[in-house]
Design an enzyme around this catalytic site. Structure first.
Site, PDB file in Angstrom:
ATOM      1  CB  CYS A  42      -0.972   0.044   1.124  1.00  0.00           C
ATOM      2  SG  CYS A  42      -2.411   1.094   1.073  1.00  0.00           S
TER       3      CYS A  42
ATOM      4  CG  HIS B 224      -3.701  -3.713   3.079  1.00  0.00           C
ATOM      5  ND1 HIS B 224      -2.510  -3.109   3.698  1.00  0.00           N
ATOM      6  CD2 HIS B 224      -4.371  -2.213   2.345  1.00  0.00           C
ATOM      7  CE1 HIS B 224      -2.759  -1.903   3.707  1.00  0.00           C
ATOM      8  NE2 HIS B 224      -4.024  -1.360   2.936  1.00  0.00           N
TER       9      HIS B 224
ATOM     10  CD  GLU C 289      -1.655  -6.052   5.137  1.00  0.00           C
ATOM     11  OE1 GLU C 289      -1.306  -6.499   3.865  1.00  0.00           O
ATOM     12  OE2 GLU C 289      -1.810  -4.911   5.646  1.00  0.00           O
TER      13      GLU C 289
END
Lengths: 203, 254
Positions: A79, A183, A185
Site C-alpha cells: 500500500c 493488503h 495481510e
C-alpha cells in the site's frame, strides 16, 4: 528472516499476526542499524504519503532503504509502502524514495474515494508462471484501501492490474523489489498465499 | 471492478452476556472470536464489532476481544462503541483493529473526526450514523445508542463528517433495525448520493432480496446484518450466490 519496518504508519499488528499464522519468523524494527543488517525487508503503510516520507527521513531510514534495495536485498512494499518507492506522489506533493521511476496520482472524482473493499487482481497473460502468483487464480479478489495509485514509467514491472476508476497498477515486481497496492495481510487465503509465495521465491 | 461487501456485525456486549449466563445452545456461538473465525471462513468480506451500550454505560470497549480477534481472522474488521478521543482510537488500532467507528462522541465533538483522520488517516475512521425518519424525506441523527435526537439532519451530518475526514459511513436505520423488513432504501440512496465515500447500509436486512435491493436500488457499497447470520437464518455463501445471480459483483473466496 524478514524485517518489518516500523515507521509509525504501519499496521504492524496485522502483519505480525499474519507471519505468526504462517509460522514464519520476523523482526519488527524502526532502527537504521537493524534495518541495514536485514536479510529481507517489508515496508507496510496505511495513511498519508507526506507523513510516511517524513517519518522515514526523521528515522534516517530513507537512505538505508535506498542502499538496501540497490544492494539487491529482497523487499516487499504494501500500500503506502508501494507508493513511497516512486519518484513523487500527488498526495501533499511529496518527494518519495525514487527507487522506482514513476509517480503516484489520486483516483478521479468519478468514483468513491477512498476505494475500500475487495477488487480483482489480474496478472498479465505473459506472466502466468510468475512464482508470486503460484496457486492464485486469475482475477482473485484482494482487499484495497486507497485513494492514490502508482503509475510506473516502465510497464514491464507491472505484474498485477485492477479496475476502479480505470485500470490501475495493483502489483509490481522488478529484480529484488515486489510491491502491492492491496493488503495481502487482510486478504484471506489469497493474501496468505501471496505472502507465502513471496517468502518462497525471494527469501 | 470493486465488489459489494457483506459484513456480519458482532455485538460484543450481548455476546458476553450470552456467554456469561451459559446459554448452552449459544455458548460457542456467543464467543465473538469464535463467530468471527466462522464468518471469515464462510467468505464474509469484513467484520464489525459494536459495543452498543459502551456510551450509555460509560465504559471502555472490550480490548481483549479485539486483540484475540486480530490474531484469528484474515479479513479487515472495525470496532466501535463509546469512542471519545484519539487515545481511545489508538488503543483499539494497536489492539489490531483496522478501523474505528465514531458515533455519539463525534456528534458532541465533531473535531474528533478531524483529529482521528489526521492522526491515523481517513481509511481508519468510520462514521457510524444512526438515523430515524422524523418527516417525509427527513431523517435525523440519533445519539446515545439511538435514544436521543441530536437535531442534526442525517444528510447534512454525513456531508460534514466526510468533509472532516471520515472515510466511510456505517448508516443504520433505527426505523428498520431489527424488523427484518428490508433496509431503508430511500435513506441509503440519499446518503450515498450526498457523499463521495463508501456507504455500509445497516438495519432491516431480512431476506436475500433485501440485500439485492440495497445494492441496486439503495446504491450501498456494503451491507451489514447481525442476527440473520448469527442464528443461521441466512448463510453468507448462499447470500453471495444469490447476489451474483442477480448481477451484483461479490467476492469469491479462493
Amino acid at each position: 528472516m524478514i524485517t518489518i519496518i516500523d515507521y509509525g504508519v504501519g499496521n504492524l499488528g496485522s502483519l505480525a499476526n499474519l507471519f505468526d499464522r504462517l509460522s514464519m519468523p520476523y523482526i519488527i524494527s524502526g532502527k537504521p542499524e537493524v534495518i541495514s543488517r536485514a536479510e529481507a525487508l517489508l515496508l507496510p503503510g496505511v495513511g498519508a504519503a507526506g507523513e510516511g516520507m517524513k517519518n522515514l527521513r526523521d528515522q534516517k531510514l530513507d537512505t538505508v532503504l535506498r542502499e538496501k534495495i540497490s544492494a539487491g536485498v529482497s523487499f516487499l512494499g504494501i500500500c503506502l509502502g508501494m507508493q513511497v518507492l516512486f519518484d513523487q506522489s500527488e498526495e501533499g506533493n511529496t518527494l518519495c524514495l525514487g527507487v522506482m521511476r514513476g509517480s503516484v496520482r489520486r483516483f478521479r472524482m468519478t468514483v468513491k474515494v477512498p476505494q475500500i473493499g475487495w477488487n480483482q487482481v489480474y496478472y498479465p497473460k505473459a506472466i502466468p508462471d510468475n512464482p508470486l502468483w503460484a496457486g492464485i487464480p486469475q482475477g482473485s479478489e484482494y482487499y484495497f484501501v486507497n485513494s492514490y495509485i502508482c503509475a510506473p514509467d516502465d510497464p514491464s514491472v507491472v505484474i498485477g492490474t485492477t479496475v476502479y476508476d480505470e485500470s490501475f497498477v495493483s502489483a509490481i515486481a522488478a529484480k529484488n523489489v515486489v510491491a502491492t497496492q492491496f493488503h495481502p495481510e487482510k486478504s484471506g487465503a489469497a493474501g496468505m498465499q501471496f505472502i507465502k509465495n513471496f517468502v518462497e521465491a525471494y527469501l | 471492478m470493486i465488489t459489494k461487501r457483506i459484513i456480519p456485525c458482532l455485538d460484543m456486549t450481548k455476546a458476553k452476556v450470552v456467554k456469561g449466563i451459559q446459554f448452552i445452545n449459544f455458548r460457542d456461538a456467543g464467543d465473538p472470536v469464535v463467530l468471527a473465525k466462522k464468518y471469515d471462513a464462510e467468505g464474509a468480506d469484513e467484520l464489525t464489532f459494536l459495543d452498543i451500550t459502551a456510551t450509555t454505560e460509560n465504559r471502555p470497549i472490550l480490548l481483549d476481544v479485539v486483540t484475540r480477534t486480530a490474531k484469528e481472522i484474515t479479513i479487515p474488521f472495525s470496532v466501535g462503541g463509546g469512542i471519545r478521543s484519539i487515545s481511545d482510537m489508538r488503543m483499539i488500532l494497536r489492539a489490531g483493529a483496522d478501523k474505528v467507528s465514531v458515533n455519539t462522541g463525534a456528534v458532541i465533538h465533531p473535531s474528533l473526526i478531524n483529529d482521528c483522520a489526521n492522526a491515523f488517516g481517513s481509511q481508519c475512521v468510520v462514521l457510524s450514523l444512526d438515523a430515524k425518519q422524523i418527516a417525509p424525506r427527513r431523517w435525523n441523527v440519533f445519539i446515545n445508542g439511538g435514544t436521543k435526537d441530536s437535531g442534526l439532519s442525517a444528510i447534512d451530518w454525513a456531508k460534514e463528517a466526510t468533509e472532516r475526514g471520515a472515510g466511510e459511513i456505517l448508516l443504520t436505520s433505527i426505523d428498520q433495525d431489527g424488523t427484518k423488513k428490508g433496509f431503508d432504501l430511500e435513506l441509503t440512496r440519499q446518503v450515498s448520493r450526498a457523499v463521495n465515500v463508501p456507504i455500509i447500509a445497516s438495519g432491516g436486512g431480512g431476506t436475500k432480496k433485501d440485500f439485492l435491493d440495497v445494492f441496486t436500488k439503495g446504491e450501498a457499497d456494503a451491507a451489514l446484518a447481525a442476527s440473520l447470520f448469527h442464528f443461521n437464518e441466512l448463510s453468507i455463501p448462499e447470500l453471495k450466490t444469490y447476489l451474483a445471480q442477480g448481477g451484483v459483483s461479490v467476492r469469491e473466496a479462493i
